[in-house]
Design a protein around this motif. Structure first.
Motif, PDB file in Angstrom:
ATOM      1  N   GLU A 172       0.832  -1.198   0.000  1.00 50.90           N
ATOM      2  CA  GLU A 172       0.000   0.000   0.000  1.00 50.90           C
ATOM      3  C   GLU A 172       0.869   1.252   0.000  1.00 50.90           C
ATOM      4  OE1 GLU A 172      -3.981   1.121   2.333  1.00 50.90           O
ATOM      5  OE2 GLU A 172      -2.205   1.189   3.625  1.00 50.90           O
ATOM      6  N   GLU A 173       1.927   1.221   0.814  1.00 52.81           N
ATOM      7  CA  GLU A 173       2.836   2.365   0.883  1.00 52.81           C
ATOM      8  C   GLU A 173       3.548   2.566  -0.449  1.00 52.81           C
ATOM      9  OE1 GLU A 173       4.477   5.686   2.318  1.00 52.81           O
ATOM     10  OE2 GLU A 173       2.948   4.476   3.312  1.00 52.81           O
ATOM     11  N   LYS A 174       3.943   1.455  -1.050  1.00 56.44           N
ATOM     12  CA  LYS A 174       4.594   1.548  -2.368  1.00 56.44           C
ATOM     13  C   LYS A 174       3.635   2.134  -3.398  1.00 56.44           C
ATOM     14  CE  LYS A 174       8.117  -2.079  -2.177  1.00 56.44           C
ATOM     15  NZ  LYS A 174       8.548  -3.393  -2.739  1.00 56.44           N
ATOM     16  N   GLY A 175       2.358   1.742  -3.301  1.00 61.22           N
ATOM     17  CA  GLY A 175       1.358   2.258  -4.220  1.00 61.22           C
ATOM     18  C   GLY A 175       1.192   3.763  -4.083  1.00 61.22           C
ATOM     19  N   LYS A 176       1.180   4.243  -2.829  1.00 61.82           N
ATOM     20  CA  LYS A 176       1.063   5.681  -2.584  1.00 61.82           C
ATOM     21  C   LYS A 176       2.274   6.425  -3.140  1.00 61.82           C
ATOM     22  CE  LYS A 176      -1.722   5.333   1.649  1.00 61.82           C
ATOM     23  NZ  LYS A 176      -1.711   5.528   3.120  1.00 61.82           N
ATOM     24  N   GLN A 177       3.463   5.870  -2.876  1.00 61.25           N
ATOM     25  CA  GLN A 177       4.685   6.495  -3.369  1.00 61.25           C
ATOM     26  C   GLN A 177       4.712   6.509  -4.894  1.00 61.25           C
ATOM     27  OE1 GLN A 177       7.857   4.264  -1.514  1.00 61.25           O
ATOM     28  NE2 GLN A 177       7.548   5.207   0.485  1.00 61.25           N
ATOM     29  N   LYS A 178       4.215   5.413  -5.477  1.00 59.13           N
ATOM     30  CA  LYS A 178       4.181   5.307  -6.936  1.00 59.13           C
ATOM     31  C   LYS A 178       3.286   6.377  -7.540  1.00 59.13           C
ATOM     32  CE  LYS A 178       3.478   1.758 -10.478  1.00 59.13           C
ATOM     33  NZ  LYS A 178       3.098   0.337 -10.693  1.00 59.13           N
ATOM     34  N   ASN A 179       2.113   6.574  -6.941  1.00 55.76           N
ATOM     35  CA  ASN A 179       1.186   7.588  -7.432  1.00 55.76           C
ATOM     36  C   ASN A 179       1.757   8.991  -7.283  1.00 55.76           C
ATOM     37  OD1 ASN A 179      -0.770   5.714  -8.177  1.00 55.76           O
ATOM     38  ND2 ASN A 179      -1.785   5.772  -6.180  1.00 55.76           N
ATOM     39  N   GLN A 180       2.407   9.236  -6.136  1.00 54.57           N
ATOM     40  CA  GLN A 180       3.025  10.546  -5.913  1.00 54.57           C
ATOM     41  C   GLN A 180       4.129  10.800  -6.929  1.00 54.57           C
ATOM     42  OE1 GLN A 180       4.286  10.413  -1.812  1.00 54.57           O
ATOM     43  NE2 GLN A 180       2.225  10.740  -1.007  1.00 54.57           N
ATOM     44  N   LEU A 185       6.396  13.456 -12.047  1.00 52.77           N
ATOM     45  CA  LEU A 185       7.249  13.308 -13.226  1.00 52.77           C
ATOM     46  C   LEU A 185       6.723  14.108 -14.407  1.00 52.77           C
ATOM     47  CD1 LEU A 185       7.994   9.465 -13.105  1.00 52.77           C
ATOM     48  CD2 LEU A 185       9.488  11.334 -12.376  1.00 52.77           C
ATOM     49  N   GLU A 186       7.653  14.707 -15.128  1.00 52.18           N
ATOM     50  CA  GLU A 186       7.308  15.467 -16.327  1.00 52.18           C
ATOM     51  C   GLU A 186       8.313  15.155 -17.427  1.00 52.18           C
ATOM     52  OE1 GLU A 186       4.705  17.266 -16.741  1.00 52.18           O
ATOM     53  OE2 GLU A 186       3.972  17.463 -14.671  1.00 52.18           O
ATOM     54  N   ALA A 187       7.835  15.187 -18.679  1.00 48.30           N
ATOM     55  CA  ALA A 187       8.730  14.977 -19.817  1.00 48.30           C
ATOM     56  C   ALA A 187       9.822  16.036 -19.805  1.00 48.30           C
ATOM     57  CB  ALA A 187       7.946  15.033 -21.122  1.00 48.30           C
ATOM     58  N   GLY A 188      11.046  15.601 -20.070  1.00 45.41           N
ATOM     59  CA  GLY A 188      12.189  16.514 -20.090  1.00 45.41           C
ATOM     60  C   GLY A 188      13.060  16.436 -18.858  1.00 45.41           C
ATOM     61  N   GLN A 189      12.520  15.884 -17.751  1.00 49.31           N
ATOM     62  CA  GLN A 189      13.319  15.759 -16.528  1.00 49.31           C
ATOM     63  C   GLN A 189      14.417  14.711 -16.716  1.00 49.31           C
ATOM     64  OE1 GLN A 189      10.310  14.715 -13.652  1.00 49.31           O
ATOM     65  NE2 GLN A 189      10.102  16.806 -12.904  1.00 49.31           N
ATOM     66  N   VAL A 190      15.547  14.948 -16.074  1.00 48.77           N
ATOM     67  CA  VAL A 190      16.636  13.977 -16.043  1.00 48.77           C
ATOM     68  C   VAL A 190      16.764  13.462 -14.618  1.00 48.77           C
ATOM     69  CG1 VAL A 190      19.107  13.578 -16.371  1.00 48.77           C
ATOM     70  CG2 VAL A 190      17.859  15.055 -17.970  1.00 48.77           C
ATOM     71  N   VAL A 191      16.662  12.146 -14.428  1.00 52.65           N
ATOM     72  CA  VAL A 191      16.704  11.545 -13.092  1.00 52.65           C
ATOM     73  C   VAL A 191      17.647  10.348 -13.102  1.00 52.65           C
ATOM     74  CG1 VAL A 191      14.365  12.273 -12.498  1.00 52.65           C
ATOM     75  CG2 VAL A 191      14.713  10.069 -13.617  1.00 52.65           C
ATOM     76  N   GLU A 192      18.026   9.919 -11.894  1.00 54.56           N
ATOM     77  CA  GLU A 192      18.876   8.729 -11.780  1.00 54.56           C
ATOM     78  C   GLU A 192      17.997   7.501 -11.588  1.00 54.56           C
ATOM     79  OE1 GLU A 192      22.989   8.093  -9.641  1.00 54.56           O
ATOM     80  OE2 GLU A 192      21.384   7.639  -8.209  1.00 54.56           O
ATOM     81  N   GLY A 193      18.405   6.399 -12.157  1.00 49.40           N
ATOM     82  CA  GLY A 193      17.666   5.153 -12.014  1.00 49.40           C
ATOM     83  C   GLY A 193      18.595   3.963 -11.969  1.00 49.40           C
ATOM     84  N   GLY A 209      10.849   3.653  -7.484  1.00 49.25           N
ATOM     85  CA  GLY A 209       9.629   2.953  -7.102  1.00 49.25           C
ATOM     86  C   GLY A 209       8.725   2.640  -8.269  1.00 49.25           C
ATOM     87  N   ILE A 210       9.091   3.094  -9.428  1.00 46.21           N
ATOM     88  CA  ILE A 210       8.318   2.803 -10.639  1.00 46.21           C
ATOM     89  C   ILE A 210       9.291   2.582 -11.795  1.00 46.21           C
ATOM     90  CG2 ILE A 210       8.040   5.243 -11.259  1.00 46.21           C
ATOM     91  CD1 ILE A 210       5.239   4.510 -12.271  1.00 46.21           C
ATOM     92  N   ASP A 211       8.966   1.609 -12.639  1.00 47.62           N
ATOM     93  CA  ASP A 211       9.849   1.273 -13.761  1.00 47.62           C
ATOM     94  C   ASP A 211       9.435   2.024 -15.021  1.00 47.62           C
ATOM     95  OD1 ASP A 211      11.171  -0.419 -12.131  1.00 47.62           O
ATOM     96  OD2 ASP A 211      10.502  -2.286 -13.067  1.00 47.62           O
ATOM     97  N   GLY A 212      10.434   2.464 -15.762  1.00 44.94           N
ATOM     98  CA  GLY A 212      10.221   3.055 -17.078  1.00 44.94           C
ATOM     99  C   GLY A 212      11.017   2.266 -18.098  1.00 44.94           C
ATOM    100  N   ASN A 248      -2.036   4.571 -17.725  1.00 46.84           N
ATOM    101  CA  ASN A 248      -1.536   3.204 -17.883  1.00 46.84           C
ATOM    102  C   ASN A 248      -0.232   2.958 -17.145  1.00 46.84           C
ATOM    103  OD1 ASN A 248      -3.621   2.264 -19.764  1.00 46.84           O
ATOM    104  ND2 ASN A 248      -2.726   3.741 -21.180  1.00 46.84           N
ATOM    105  N   GLU A 249       0.229   3.988 -16.403  1.00 45.01           N
ATOM    106  CA  GLU A 249       1.473   3.894 -15.617  1.00 45.01           C
ATOM    107  C   GLU A 249       2.648   3.446 -16.495  1.00 45.01           C
ATOM    108  OE1 GLU A 249       0.847   1.502 -12.159  1.00 45.01           O
ATOM    109  OE2 GLU A 249      -0.618   2.864 -11.297  1.00 45.01           O
ATOM    110  N   ARG A 250       2.789   4.132 -17.619  1.00 46.72           N
ATOM    111  CA  ARG A 250       3.895   3.839 -18.528  1.00 46.72           C
ATOM    112  C   ARG A 250       4.785   5.070 -18.680  1.00 46.72           C
ATOM    113  NH1 ARG A 250       0.808   0.645 -23.472  1.00 46.72           N
ATOM    114  NH2 ARG A 250       0.265  -1.229 -22.295  1.00 46.72           N
ATOM    115  N   ILE A 251       6.076   4.828 -18.556  1.00 51.94           N
ATOM    116  CA  ILE A 251       7.036   5.928 -18.661  1.00 51.94           C
ATOM    117  C   ILE A 251       8.082   5.561 -19.713  1.00 51.94           C
ATOM    118  CG2 ILE A 251       8.712   7.346 -17.426  1.00 51.94           C
ATOM    119  CD1 ILE A 251       7.252   6.579 -14.848  1.00 51.94           C
ATOM    120  N   SER A 252       8.274   6.444 -20.672  1.00 48.64           N
ATOM    121  CA  SER A 252       9.306   6.241 -21.695  1.00 48.64           C
ATOM    122  C   SER A 252      10.534   7.049 -21.309  1.00 48.64           C
ATOM    123  CB  SER A 252       8.797   6.685 -23.064  1.00 48.64           C
ATOM    124  OG  SER A 252       7.713   5.885 -23.471  1.00 48.64           O
TER     125      SER A 252
END
Length: 379
Positions: A172-180, A185-193, A209-212, A248-252
């Protein structure tokens, strides 16, 4: 106290009555209670102290404790009491409310048994091994005495059945973090993974916490045959977010766009006037494209291929052929390189090589023919 007085006091109580009293003595297998507001003693058998198995009564209560109890039996000189039943009754009402609201709560692990963990909530709560963590745990021995958060997943008061899950809290906590995270997230951001999985068509990267997905075309500026050529599972990478599909919780994602492009600083790698080696990649009607560096091609216009007149580049060049070229012009912004093969070749004496002897002069020496022509020019 006389036996007659005890008997009178005892007869004032019935099975099921609620009483309160103070612990006056703790024995190994039972506890002696002085019932409040009368001088009557009561006995709590060790089995009625807790919903869990108890080795010693002193593990549960101490002298001087004030307890709320229920009458189990009315004997001639004492009451047989239960702490467990009062605790359970209070607990069931509280637990039913928590179950109804989907509430999570903290509790201490009292015991580790075959198949899971045991929690004392006034009633015995059981945590099956599969519901302890979101990952496989081989040995639960370290969990005893540990306080963890739980949710109730099954509750049947009539069967005294209470099933708890810590895994549900974690998910449940992971789900909340995932939604947050999805919202932030916005297109154009650079993040570490971190690279989680590699497939034939790309790599899945965990970005908190979420896969792209990094498609194979977005792994490198260079052509690659398979993703494992450039990334490995567990590898930390910088990725640029290309798009976010929250529904659809999809990140490119793209690794390529975080790397220096092949044209970066091309003016330094291929300065104007320099001579470089390259490979003919494509031949077109107006010239030849030469690859100088991975991902960097320059054009040799057909007019810059040879000093001779040629109708098509195919007359002198082949795809895959290695050639030397001179850089005529560099345009890093437009990613253009103008090249020349001709300028690295010596200009041939066109007058000599292109001259066709007249038919009537073919028996003479070339020098004689040219000499006669020169005489005529002097006249």
């Amino acid at each position: 106290m006389t036996e007659e007085m005890n008997l009178v006091e005892v007869k004032n109580f019935e099975v099921g009555d609620k009483v309160s009293g103070q612990v006056t003595k703790v024995e190994e297998k039972q506890v002696i209670i002085n019932i409040n507001d009368c001088k009557l003693d009561g006995i709590i058998p060790i089995s009625e102290l807790s919903s869990l198995h108890v080795e010693k009564a002193s593990d549960v209560v101490s002298e001087g404790d004030q307890l709320e109890l229920e009458v189990l039996k009315v004997e001639e000189e004492a009451l047989i009491l239960s702490k467990r039943k009062v605790d359970a009754e209070k607990s069931w009402a509280n637990l039913e409310e928590k179950f109804k609201n989907g509430e999570s709560f903290n509790a201490e692990i009292k015991d580790v048994v075959k198949g899971g963990l045991v929690v004392d909530l006034g009633v015995r709560g059981f945590v099956p091994a599969s519901l302890v963590e979101a990952f496989f745990v081989e040995d639960f021995s370290d969990y005893k005495g540990k306080t963890m958060a739980f949710k109730i997943v099954e509750l049947e008061k009539e069967k005294n059945r209470l099933i708890l899950s810590h895994r549900a809290v974690v998910e449940e906590e992971k789900g909340k973090q995932k939604n947050q995270l999805l919202e932030s997230l916005e297109a154009g951001q650079v993040v570490e993974g971190t690279v989680q999985r590699i497939s034939d068509f790309g790599a899945f990267v965990d970005i908190g916490g979420i896969d792209g997905l990094v498609h194979i075309s977005q792994l490198s500026h260079e052509h690659i045959d398979k993703p494992s050529d450039v990334v490995q599972e567990g590898q930390k990478v910088q990725v640029k977010i290309l798009s976010v599909d929250r529904t659809n919780e999809r990140i490119s994602l793209s690794i390529k766009e975080t790397l220096p492009g092949p044209w970066t600083n091309i003016s330094e790698k291929a300065p104007k006037g320099s001579t470089l080696s390259g490979v003919v990649k494509r031949l077109v009607s107006y010239g030849a494209f030469i690859e100088l560096f991975p991902g960097v091609e320059g054009l040799v216009h057909i007019s810059q291929i040879s000093h001779k007149h040629i109708a098509t580049p195919h007359e002198v060049l082949n795809e895959g052929q290695e050639v030397e070229v001179k850089v005529l012009d560099v345009n890093e912004q437009d990613q253009r390189l103008s090249l020349s093969i001709k300028e690295l070749q010596e200009r041939e004496n066109e007058f000599v090589t292109d001259y066709e002897l007249p038919e009537e002069s073919k028996g003479f020496q070339l020098g004689e023919v040219i000499g006669d022509q020169l005489k005529n020019l002097k006249k």
